[in-house]
Write a protein that holds these residues in place. Sequence first.
Motif, PDB file in Angstrom:
ATOM      1  N   GLN A 206     -20.351  -2.145  -3.913  1.00 23.24           N
ATOM      2  CA  GLN A 206     -20.829  -3.272  -4.730  1.00 23.24           C
ATOM      3  C   GLN A 206     -20.419  -3.159  -6.193  1.00 23.24           C
ATOM      4  N   ASN A 207     -20.162  -1.917  -6.640  1.00 23.96           N
ATOM      5  CA  ASN A 207     -19.754  -1.764  -8.051  1.00 23.96           C
ATOM      6  C   ASN A 207     -18.325  -2.250  -8.305  1.00 23.96           C
ATOM      7  N   ARG A 208     -17.542  -2.457  -7.227  1.00 21.32           N
ATOM      8  CA  ARG A 208     -16.154  -2.906  -7.402  1.00 21.32           C
ATOM      9  C   ARG A 208     -15.931  -4.328  -6.914  1.00 21.32           C
ATOM     10  N   VAL A 209     -16.964  -4.935  -6.351  1.00 26.90           N
ATOM     11  CA  VAL A 209     -16.793  -6.271  -5.764  1.00 26.90           C
ATOM     12  C   VAL A 209     -17.592  -7.292  -6.557  1.00 26.90           C
ATOM     13  N   THR A 210     -16.914  -8.337  -7.017  1.00 28.86           N
ATOM     14  CA  THR A 210     -17.624  -9.453  -7.647  1.00 28.86           C
ATOM     15  C   THR A 210     -17.376 -10.694  -6.807  1.00 28.86           C
ATOM     16  N   THR A 211     -18.251 -11.680  -6.940  1.00 29.98           N
ATOM     17  CA  THR A 211     -18.061 -12.929  -6.201  1.00 29.98           C
ATOM     18  C   THR A 211     -17.907 -14.073  -7.188  1.00 29.98           C
ATOM     19  N   LEU A 212     -17.126 -15.060  -6.797  1.00 33.99           N
ATOM     20  CA  LEU A 212     -16.914 -16.227  -7.650  1.00 33.99           C
ATOM     21  C   LEU A 212     -17.004 -17.480  -6.786  1.00 33.99           C
ATOM     22  N   GLU A 213     -17.981 -18.328  -7.117  1.00 34.84           N
ATOM     23  CA  GLU A 213     -18.104 -19.592  -6.387  1.00 34.84           C
ATOM     24  C   GLU A 213     -17.150 -20.597  -7.020  1.00 34.84           C
ATOM     25  N   ALA A 214     -16.168 -21.029  -6.256  1.00 35.73           N
ATOM     26  CA  ALA A 214     -15.201 -21.992  -6.781  1.00 35.73           C
ATOM     27  C   ALA A 214     -14.581 -22.750  -5.615  1.00 35.73           C
ATOM     28  N   ASP A 215     -14.296 -24.016  -5.856  1.00 40.01           N
ATOM     29  CA  ASP A 215     -13.651 -24.856  -4.853  1.00 40.01           C
ATOM     30  C   ASP A 215     -12.181 -25.009  -5.240  1.00 40.01           C
ATOM     31  N   LEU A 216     -11.305 -24.501  -4.392  1.00 37.45           N
ATOM     32  CA  LEU A 216      -9.881 -24.528  -4.741  1.00 37.45           C
ATOM     33  C   LEU A 216      -9.318 -25.938  -4.840  1.00 37.45           C
ATOM     34  N   GLU A 217     -10.005 -26.897  -4.191  1.00 34.50           N
ATOM     35  CA  GLU A 217      -9.538 -28.295  -4.334  1.00 34.50           C
ATOM     36  C   GLU A 217      -9.645 -28.722  -5.804  1.00 34.50           C
ATOM     37  N   GLN A 218     -10.534 -28.050  -6.546  1.00 38.50           N
ATOM     38  CA  GLN A 218     -10.726 -28.393  -7.965  1.00 38.50           C
ATOM     39  C   GLN A 218      -9.854 -27.522  -8.878  1.00 38.50           C
ATOM     40  N   GLY A 219      -9.040 -26.674  -8.297  1.00 34.10           N
ATOM     41  CA  GLY A 219      -8.189 -25.803  -9.113  1.00 34.10           C
ATOM     42  C   GLY A 219      -8.644 -24.362  -9.016  1.00 34.10           C
ATOM     43  N   LEU A 220      -7.698 -23.465  -9.257  1.00 31.29           N
ATOM     44  CA  LEU A 220      -7.986 -22.026  -9.187  1.00 31.29           C
ATOM     45  C   LEU A 220      -8.330 -21.530 -10.585  1.00 31.29           C
ATOM     46  N   PRO A 221      -9.548 -21.015 -10.801  1.00 31.80           N
ATOM     47  CA  PRO A 221      -9.939 -20.581 -12.147  1.00 31.80           C
ATOM     48  C   PRO A 221      -9.042 -19.467 -12.674  1.00 31.80           C
ATOM     49  N   ALA A 222      -8.799 -19.473 -13.978  1.00 32.60           N
ATOM     50  CA  ALA A 222      -7.941 -18.446 -14.583  1.00 32.60           C
ATOM     51  C   ALA A 222      -8.544 -17.056 -14.375  1.00 32.60           C
ATOM     52  N   SER A 223      -9.872 -16.976 -14.224  1.00 35.92           N
ATOM     53  CA  SER A 223     -10.505 -15.663 -14.024  1.00 35.92           C
ATOM     54  C   SER A 223     -10.121 -15.051 -12.676  1.00 35.92           C
ATOM     55  N   ALA A 224      -9.461 -15.831 -11.824  1.00 38.49           N
ATOM     56  CA  ALA A 224      -9.016 -15.288 -10.532  1.00 38.49           C
ATOM     57  C   ALA A 224      -7.625 -14.660 -10.640  1.00 38.49           C
ATOM     58  N   SER A 225      -7.151 -14.467 -11.846  1.00 34.89           N
ATOM     59  CA  SER A 225      -5.866 -13.797 -12.042  1.00 34.89           C
ATOM     60  C   SER A 225      -5.936 -12.392 -11.432  1.00 34.89           C
TER      61      SER A 225
END
Length: 278
Positions: free
Chosen positions: A98-117
């Motif tokens: 859990q210390n190395r895994v983060t989750t991000l709620e995002a809908d790719l139809e709306q674009g891929l957030p820059a934080s997903a680099s």
Amino acid sequence: MTHHAHHQDHSHSHAGHVELAETLRLDALLLGAYLDEASEWAAGFIAAPATVVDLGAGSGAGTVALARRFPHADIMALDRSPGMLAEVALAAAQHGIQNRVTTLEADLEQGLPASASADLMWASSFVHELKDPEGALRQMHDTLRPGGVLIVIEMDSLPTFLPASALSGVESRLHEGLAHLGWNAHPDWSEALLGAGFVSVERRLFPSVGSLESSTASLTSRYARAFLSRMREATGSSLSPADQASLEKLLGHGPGSVEQRPDLQLRGSRTGWAALKA
Ligand SMILES: C[S@@+](CC[C@H](N)C(=O)[O-])C[C@H]1O[C@@H](n2cnc3c(N)ncnc32)[C@H](O)[C@@H]1O
């Protein structure tokens, strides 16, 4: 290129998410050999990624495999379903990562957030679900770090549980019916990946056969019940009365049920594409 009806993604509804998460977990347990094989394949292109993103992470089977293969990487699991992301967080805690895994709620139809680099992106049973896969692949290319790698994985066909001739071949007609509904429809992604800007693409097959060990027999019948139920729900009355009766038998509780048939054998096969960014 023609695409890709929206179909089996019921993950916005709570019941749908629970049912899909169970199917994904059973698939990973029984046909998940490709997870380690494809992670190893990825390591041949990028030995020590600092950051990895699992796009459309589902129940987190890929997230966990990637964390295992890349013990120094931070892994982000992205999904539009908060229920699925809760499953990923649970799986991460169960595996002590859990210390190395983060989750991000995002809908790719709306674009891929820059934080997903990231240095490595992984998109398993996911790209075919998008309305504009070519556009999404372009965004993945642009969001990857230079020298980064995208691994795309798709099922070649739906999982198969019965011998081909069983019940007059009902399972192949179910698969045909679902293909008409657009389930799992995808092309060879090579061309779209090159069109998205990747400089080279390799393709590899990952065949897998479910274990016949008695320890997995009950999991196999659980998976068969879950998957055949979803297929019956989707194909509904388009099946012939004879095929509907066969499904009744398989999903009933008598001697012909999936729990009591001696001949269940799970088979599946996946294709992976490894796409390199300059
Ligand atoms: C078939 S599951 C695959 C899960 C996992 N990658 C695997 O291989 O087992 C597809 C996942 O993609 C997610 N998904 C579908 N469309 C999405 C979108 N537009 N943006 C983000 N996630 C999406 C769904 O919620 C679901 O968890």
